[in-house]
Structures are given as structure tokens and as C-alpha cells.
Design an enzyme around this catalytic site. Structure first.
Site, PDB file in Angstrom:
ATOM      1  N   GLY A 122       0.794  -1.230   0.000  1.00 37.21           N
ATOM      2  CA  GLY A 122       0.000   0.000   0.000  1.00 37.21           C
ATOM      3  C   GLY A 122       0.826   1.278   0.000  1.00 37.21           C
ATOM      4  N   CYS A 178     -15.385   2.687 -27.305  1.00 32.37           N
ATOM      5  CA  CYS A 178     -16.745   3.105 -27.615  1.00 32.37           C
ATOM      6  C   CYS A 178     -17.582   3.236 -26.343  1.00 32.37           C
ATOM      7  CB  CYS A 178     -17.331   2.080 -28.575  1.00 32.37           C
ATOM      8  SG  CYS A 178     -18.743   2.699 -29.424  1.00 32.37           S
ATOM      9  N   GLU A 179     -17.160   4.072 -25.428  1.00 33.81           N
ATOM     10  CA  GLU A 179     -17.922   4.342 -24.205  1.00 33.81           C
ATOM     11  C   GLU A 179     -17.705   5.797 -23.815  1.00 33.81           C
ATOM     12  OE1 GLU A 179     -18.207   1.826 -20.876  1.00 33.81           O
ATOM     13  OE2 GLU A 179     -17.723  -0.004 -21.999  1.00 33.81           O
TER      14      GLU A 179
END
Ligand code: LLP
Length: 424
Positions: A235, A350-351
Site C-alpha cells: 500500500g 466506444c464508451e
């Protein structure tokens, strides 16, 4: 941004010599766009910073290969003396191919089948389970064996709710409340607990939560007989906003804190186990830059868009977590830059959500400008996909002598057909 970039090679990357003697546009010409570029020296430096975190021979760094599992990068990490974690048989496969020995690998598995667990145990790889149910599964197949357990210390931390991996709202880890049940399963199968581990979440920039969780794990450890290892998790954050001066994680303070709590723990218990950390991003984020090309510019309802080949199939972090990545622009020598102006940088998927950054202040972009998305070495290529049947890019390593080396070829159209048993 400054006119320095007229040399096609400006900004932060130039200051750090990131591309060696190579021009980004030249790399794209040689290897195609988009392109992941890694810098060997930076990768080695990050490895060394973490192996020096705690001055104890029993302190070891397990690189978390999920952040970037390119076998060539794994080999460098191994050369730097790190061990490695695995999350899947696939990661184990690549790690062994990169020269890690079974004893260098810890399989920190999550909800795996008996077969996937066997994949590790048959190869002599240690396993850490993260539920009573998986402990039972391990015990049934490995009576008299050795196992580690991932605990949930009760508090998590992370840059987004989706990457907080401890506390009340996560699937990960065994609750310390279940220690009596853990002991019962261990005893019933005559399994020896050799280690405990945890991972509280991804991308912390201050040390307190990590150190508190480390202390919690040490106290969990004392519920058992002396362990071989205690693994505090990963982390460790990197400054994704370095162009605006974001400071680095204070590694010295973290090292001092860990050293202190380890010394106190050993004084109290008389134990001398090995201690591990499990960083992924810290090791490889900053050694990677994603290069791409502007193919179209337009303005829609007052929003300026730069359309690039950097779709979320190539880098999904901005779409998944609203993550910020600094961006640099390079332009053919001599072509002037205008003043910074807000631009929304989008990809070719395509979004509507295929957005790398909204309203970023960049010099007005034009076709054929080269963009560099910084700090893309972790969870970039590793999370890329063939969505929209796009080809995943090539990867190049700028070696210590400045020479580029291809370390992953770009996908080909035939790669798309291969799983279906067809060739074009
Ligand atoms: N250990 C375990 C058990 C983990 O699950 C992870 C990351 C790590 C270590 C390494 O975490 P790091 O040091 O890299 O933060 N895709 C997200 C991050 C997901 C992290 C998943 N687990 C992102 O791009 O931010």
C-alpha cells in the site's frame, strides 16, 4: 508547461532523464503507439529504497506482482533481492519463469479452488489463506502441513473505497475474533501456522494507519506460538501529483516507526521472526510512462476534447477509480506551444466514460502531439485488456545504458483469434 518542450522532450521526464537519450516520438515510431516505457534505473532505485526500509537482516520485501507482472521487470526485481507475492496460478507461472524459486513466493490467495491451491502446494510454494473456509480446504488436503493466514486488522486505508482491503467493508482476511476457530481447525488437521499477514489497502501517503495496523498484527501474532514470519502488507503510496509538488511518502519515518515497533515486540516476546512488507505500486509505478498520440481534437458544447489512442483498455485506473495521472505533452521540435487551456483527454473506446482526465490544463493540443501519462507502471499494463478488440501495446525498457529494449511485443490481430483456435 514551458517552451522547453519544443525540443519534443521536456518537463519532468526530461529532468529525470526518463527516456535516456531517446525521443518519445522516436520510440513511438519504432515500437508503435500507444507504448508502455519503463526505466530500469528508477525500478532498481525503488527496490533499493524499500529493501533498506528496516535495517534488519530478517526484514524482507515481497514485491506484489499484481501491480506489474512483466517477466523482464520481475527478473530485475529478483536481481535486487526482493521476494514476491502471487495472487493466482498465472502470477506463480510468470514468477517461476522470471527465476524466482518456490521458496521466494508467497501465494496470498483469495477464494481459490482446491485445484488452484494445489498448484502452489505441489510446487512447494507457501500459501496464505484468508478465510476459515479456505483454511479448512487447505487442512483437508495438507494435514500436517504449514500455512499462513491473512488477518483483517479491523481498519483499512486506501485512495478509493474499491482498494480499501481491511475494516468492516471488505471481503478480505480472517477476523481476530475467529482466532479460537482458527486454532481448532489448525489442531484438527495438525497444521502449523508459520506466518500471519495483512494488507490494509492501497496508496497511503502518511504513515500512521500503516504503523497502527502493523502493531495490531503483531498483537494478533502473539495469540499463536512463535511464527516464522509476520507480513505487514503493501500500500506504500507514490505522489501521482508530482508536477504540482506533491511530497513523497516519508519512508524514513515509516522505517523508523517499523523499526521501533519491531524492537518493542521482540523485547516483549523474545521472538525473532522474519518481517515482510508487500509493496506493488511503490516498486513499479514511477518507473513506467504510457505514451500515446493525439489523433483528433474537437469542441463539444464548450468542452475541448483531445482524442487519443489511450483508451481505458490500455490504462483503466482513471475510469475505475477517478485516478489522477500527471500528463506531459511533446511536440515536434520547433512547433510552438500555446498557453495552457482546459482539455478533456479521451481514448478510442466506444464508451462515454472513456476519459483519462477532465478539464486538465495543458497547452492547446493538436493532431500528432505525443502525450505521456506519468506513473503508469503499476496497475497499467497489468489491468489492460482487449476490450473493443483493441491490441494491447508493446512495452519497452530504457536500460541503464539508455538503450531501449523491447520487453513485450504489442498484440497482433492473430492474438485475438488464437484462443478460438483460428488463425487468419
Ligand atoms: N498485498 C496484497 C494482498 C494486495 O492485495 C495488494 C494490492 C498489495 C499487496 C499491493 O498493494 P500496493 O502496494 O500496490 O498498493 N488496481 C488498484 C490497486 C489494487 C491493489 C490490490 N491489492 C489501483 O490501480 O490503484
Amino acid at each position: 508547461m514551458s517552451n522547453k518542450q519544443d525540443q519534443n522532450h521536456g518537463g519532468f521526464t526530461a529532468e529525470t532523464g526518463f527516456f535516456g537519450g531517446n525521443l518519445p516520438a522516436g520510440l513511438l515510431a519504432d515500437y508503435g503507439s500507444p507504448l508502455y516505457v519503463y526505466n530500469e534505473d528508477i525500478l532498481r532505485r525503488r527496490c533499493r529504497e524499500l529493501t533498506a526500509l528496516v535495517d534488519l537482516t530478517r526484514f524482507e520485501v515481497n514485491y506484489s506482482a499484481k501491480a506489474n507482472s512483466n517477466p523482464q521487470l520481475l527478473s530485475i526485481v529478483r536481481e535486487e533481492g526482493l521476494l514476491v507475492d502471487a495472487m493466482s496460478p498465472g502470477e506463480i507461472h510468470l514468477e517461476l519463469a522470471a527465476g524466482f524459486r518456490p521458496q521466494d513466493i508467497l501465494y496470498i490467495c483469495n477464494n481459490v479452488s482446491a485445484q488452484e491451491m494445489r498448484f502452489a502446494t505441489e510446487r512447494g510454494i507457501r500459501v496464505s489463506v484468508d478465510s476459515l473456509s479456505q483454511l479448512e480446504l487447505f487442512g483437508q488436503a495438507n494435514a500436517g502441513g504449514q500455512v499462513a493466514i491473512r488477518f483483517n486488522p479491523g481498519a483499512g486505508a486506501g485512495h478509493h473505497a474499491k482498494v480499501v482491503t481491511a475494516g468492516k467493508d471488505t471481503k478480505f482476511g480472517v477476523s481476530p475474533d475467529d482466532i479460537p476457530l482458527v486454532k481448532e481447525i489448525l489442531a484438527r488437521h495438525r497444521i502449523r501456522l508459520i506466518g500471519v499477514n495483512q494488507h490494509i489497502g492501497s496508496l497511503f501517503m502518511t504513515t500512521e494507519t500503516y504503523l497502527q495496523a502493523a502493531q495490531t498484527l503483531l498483537s494478533i501474532a502473539t495469540s499463536f506460538d512463535e511464527l516464522e514470519f509476520i507480513d505487514f502488507g503493501g500500500g506504500f503510496g507514490v505522489p501521482y501529483k508530482k508536477l504540482s509538488g506533491q511530497p513523497r511518502l516519508d519512508l524514513e519515518a515509516l522505517g523508523r516507526g517499523l523499526t521501533r515497533i519491531i524492537a518493542e515486540f521482540e523485547a516483549e516476546t523474545g521472538w525473532s521472526p522474519r518481517y515482510h512488507v508487500e509493496p506493488g505500486r511503490y516498486i513499479c509505478a514511477e518507473c513506467g510512462v504510457l505514451l500515446g498520440t493525439v489523433h483528433a481534437v474537437k469542441t463539444v458544447a464548450g468542452t475541448a476534447y483531445a482524442g487519443t489512442d489511450l483508451g481505458f483498455n490500455v490504462l483503466s485506473r482513471p475510469v475505475l477509480y477517478d485516478s489522477h495521472h500527471d500528463i506531459e505533452v511533446y511536440r515536434t521540435a520547433g512547433a510552438p506551444f500555446g498557453l495552457p487551456t482546459p482539455v478533456t483527454v479521451v481514448g478510442n473506446i466506444c464508451e462515454t466514460g472513456d476519459i483519462i482526465t477532465r478539464d486538465r490544463m495543458l497547452p492547446e493540443l493538436t493532431e500528432n502531439d505525443v502525450l505521456a501519462v506519468l506513473d503508469a507502471g503499476a496497475y497499467g499494463s497489468a489491468m489492460s485488456s482487449n476490450y473493443n478488440c483493441r491490441l494491447r501495446p508493446a512495452e519497452v525498457l530504457i536500460q541503464s545504458d539508455g538503450q531501449p529494449r523491447l520487453i513485450r511485443r504489442a498484440d497482433t490481430l492473430d492474438d485475438l483469434l488464437a484462443p478460438y483456435g483460428q488463425a487468419s
